[in-house]
Design a protein around this motif. Structure first.
Motif, PDB file in Angstrom:
ATOM      1  N   ASP A  90      24.054  32.015  41.422  1.00  0.00           N
ATOM      2  CA  ASP A  90      22.778  31.434  41.363  1.00  0.00           C
ATOM      3  C   ASP A  90      21.705  32.409  42.186  1.00  0.00           C
ATOM      4  O   ASP A  90      21.317  33.167  43.192  1.00  0.00           O
ATOM      5  N   ASP A  91      20.675  32.494  41.065  1.00  0.00           N
ATOM      6  CA  ASP A  91      20.091  33.853  41.816  1.00  0.00           C
ATOM      7  C   ASP A  91      18.680  33.205  42.683  1.00  0.00           C
ATOM      8  O   ASP A  91      18.476  34.129  43.522  1.00  0.00           O
ATOM      9  N   ILE A  92      18.337  31.870  42.397  1.00  0.00           N
ATOM     10  CA  ILE A  92      17.779  31.756  43.118  1.00  0.00           C
ATOM     11  C   ILE A  92      18.288  31.188  45.078  1.00  0.00           C
ATOM     12  O   ILE A  92      17.164  31.928  45.718  1.00  0.00           O
ATOM     13  N   CYS A 129      11.948  24.451  33.991  1.00  0.00           N
ATOM     14  CA  CYS A 129      11.230  25.961  34.668  1.00  0.00           C
ATOM     15  C   CYS A 129      11.946  26.309  36.306  1.00  0.00           C
ATOM     16  O   CYS A 129      12.430  25.789  36.972  1.00  0.00           O
ATOM     17  N   LYS A 130      11.861  28.077  37.011  1.00  0.00           N
ATOM     18  CA  LYS A 130      12.805  27.954  37.763  1.00  0.00           C
ATOM     19  C   LYS A 130      12.146  26.935  39.097  1.00  0.00           C
ATOM     20  O   LYS A 130      12.116  27.005  39.790  1.00  0.00           O
ATOM     21  N   GLU A 131      10.468  27.070  38.752  1.00  0.00           N
ATOM     22  CA  GLU A 131       9.756  26.316  40.057  1.00  0.00           C
ATOM     23  C   GLU A 131      10.466  24.801  39.966  1.00  0.00           C
ATOM     24  O   GLU A 131      10.451  24.420  41.340  1.00  0.00           O
ATOM     25  N   ARG A 168      13.398  23.196  38.933  1.00  0.00           N
ATOM     26  CA  ARG A 168      14.262  23.784  40.260  1.00  0.00           C
ATOM     27  C   ARG A 168      14.378  23.814  40.927  1.00  0.00           C
ATOM     28  O   ARG A 168      15.029  23.158  41.625  1.00  0.00           O
ATOM     29  N   MET A 169      13.598  24.071  41.522  1.00  0.00           N
ATOM     30  CA  MET A 169      13.868  24.692  42.709  1.00  0.00           C
ATOM     31  C   MET A 169      12.878  23.614  43.820  1.00  0.00           C
ATOM     32  O   MET A 169      13.412  22.931  45.319  1.00  0.00           O
ATOM     33  N   TYR A 175      19.551  21.525  41.115  1.00  0.00           N
ATOM     34  CA  TYR A 175      18.434  21.882  40.440  1.00  0.00           C
ATOM     35  C   TYR A 175      17.906  21.086  39.278  1.00  0.00           C
ATOM     36  O   TYR A 175      17.379  21.166  39.238  1.00  0.00           O
TER      37      TYR A 175
END
Length: 493
Positions: free
Chosen positions: A113-115, A374-376, A378-379, A445
């Motif tokens: 989990d890179d985040i 997208c990453k944003e 998901r967070m 996510y």
């Protein structure tokens, strides 16, 4: 923030199938009986009591202990596995399931989990603050022709005096968005209320102004208008269609359900005129570029019947949200079983429509598993307070439309910009890695940590999501994941 790896993979049954979803990788696994048993044994035996500081995928080598790690990576069948499950399955079945599990470990089960590895890195997360705004909820009307019982906006007035936005204020809001968007090219504006059709001249003037100014500055606008459909007529529909405005059409479903909550200020029903207005608008748009947005309450726990009703009226893009709050209409844990059963019936109806060749979209079944979010997103789900803001008829800026009128969340105004940088940062940092209750959750996510406004109203803390909303979300996600399983395995067209 420690992460319990056992909570990051969710094993569940829906539609007679056994599925496992990995929260970090977003991977959905199909299991048989022996696969489920082996996975649950691994989670209970090898991961019991383990807390991983970051990457969940390291569950087998980041604190399990030397003996257990050696066991987890050994090529032979672990003795504990055979003794626990040997009475139910053969050695060959267990060996095959164990081999498949080991192949997935650290990749698509208990994945990195890179985040979460960036936990506490404010610089990484607050870089979004520098990117500028990209969307605005323009409260054209703090007034409404309906008086819906569950309305978060106090029947349109947002707790203040009814007011309508004039054209100059709307244009000034567009100017502010153009400036605050910095280098962003694509901008979104939602004409909202109350009921924005109460001052449609302002809608038209502001939209045309945005198109002109956007073109002049090399920016493109996408517009949405949210309406209760009662005031839709041929002229309004024509303008909205001609200018490519997406429509959010508020209909709750069956007549008795809709009219129970959505009556005029004089107490009259609104269902028939709203449905006819919505039908005309959808027909004019060629059946595209809209969503029916309904609400279900504890008074219609069989809300799958409302989806069926909306479908029978020709609507093919449907969303139905749960009413969570302190009113007599608000859902509680006592309603969960009925809600779960309704989602089950709704899923089967959704599948049947696809099999018949006349499908419909149910908004909450669109999870983005195939292409990914997208990453944003998901967070943090909506970007409220730093990517997205709401503007009142008087030009005040709030983090989102549901927090309008709460002075403690006043960010600034369109003339002087956002002055509460501290508040803006709070919203930006209110994301999954910063929420203790979200970091280990398998659904983190898919929901982005939940609705900020709902957290404020429920717990008073942006970092503590509403419990009822979370439980309903995870329930709904199980059905949505099962629906996606049916799509990807081609069990339906």
């Amino acid at each position: 923030m420690g992460v319990n790896p056992r909570e990051t993979v969710h094993v569940f049954r829906r539609g007679g199938r056994i599925l496992a979803y990995d929260g970090a990788s977003g991977t959905l696994h199909i299991l048989d009986e022996v696969g489920e048993a082996v996975l649950r044994w691994f989670m209970d035996s090898c991961l019991a009591g383990v807390t991983c500081p970051g990457a969940v995928s390291k569950a087998v080598d980041c604190g399990v202990g030397p003996e257990q790690t050696e066991m987890a990576l050994d090529e032979t069948l672990p003795e504990g596995l055979a003794s626990a499950l040997g009475g139910r399955f053969s050695d060959a079945e267990l060996a095959q399931a164990w081999k498949e599990l080991k192949a997935a470990l650290g990749k698509t089960l208990f994945a990195p989990d890179d985040i979460l590895d960036q936990e506490g890195d404010e610089k990484e997360f607050t870089s979004a603050l520098e990117a500028g705004l990209k969307s605005m909820c323009l409260d054209i009307a703090h007034d409404c022709n309906l008086a819906c019982d569950y309305c978060f906006a106090s029947q349109g007035s947002f707790g203040g005096k009814p007011s309508l936005m004039d054209e100059e204020m709307g244009k000034a809001a567009i100017d502010y968005l153009l400036e605050a968007s910095k280098d962003r090219k694509y901008l979104d504006v939602d004409f909202f209320g109350g009921e924005p059709l109460l001052c449609f001249d302002t809608v038209k003037s502001v939209l045309l102004y945005a198109l002109r100014e956007g073109a002049r500055r090399g920016k493109e606008f996408r517009f949405t208008l949210t309406t209760n459909c009662v005031l839709l007529d041929d002229d309004k529909i024509s303008f909205l269609v001609d200018h490519g405005v997406s429509l959010i059409l508020s209909l709750d479903g069956r007549q008795e359900v809709h009219d129970r909550m959505r009556r005029t200020r004089g107490g009259l029903p609104s269902h028939s005129v709203a449905v006819e207005g919505a039908k005309k608008a959808v027909a004019a748009k060629g059946g595209k570029g809209y969503f029916i947005r309904g609400t279900y309450t504890k008074h219609n726990l069989d809300f799958d019947e409302d989806v069926k009703y909306l479908y029978s009226q020709g609507f093919r893009y449907i969303s139905l949200e749960p009413a969570v709050g302190e009113g007599t209409w608000g859902l509680t844990e006592k309603d969960f079983r009925a809600v779960d059963e309704a989602y089950g019936r709704l899923t089967e109806f959704w599948l049947d429509c696809r099999r018949r060749g006349d499908p419909f979209e149910f908004y909450h079944f669109n999870l983005g598993l195939h292409h990914g979010l997208c990453k944003e997103r998901r967070m943090t789900g909506c970007g409220a307070g730093y990517e997205y803001v709401a503007v009142t008829p008087e030009g005040q800026i709030f983090p989102c439309h549901q927090l309008v009128g709460r002075d403690e969340f006043l960010l600034g105004d369109i003339w002087n910009g956002i002055k509460r940088q501290d508040l803006m940062k709070r919203f930006c940092l209110s994301r999954v890695p910063m929420k203790a209750g979200c970091a280990s959750c398998w659904a983190r996510y898919l929901c982005g940590g939940g609705c900020h406004a709902r957290a404020v109203y429920s717990t008073g803390d942006l970092l503590k999501p509403d419990v009822i909303s979370c439980q309903l979300m995870k329930m709904r996600l199980e059905h949505a994941l099962y629906a996606q399983y049916c799509l990807f395995t081609r069990l339906i067209p």
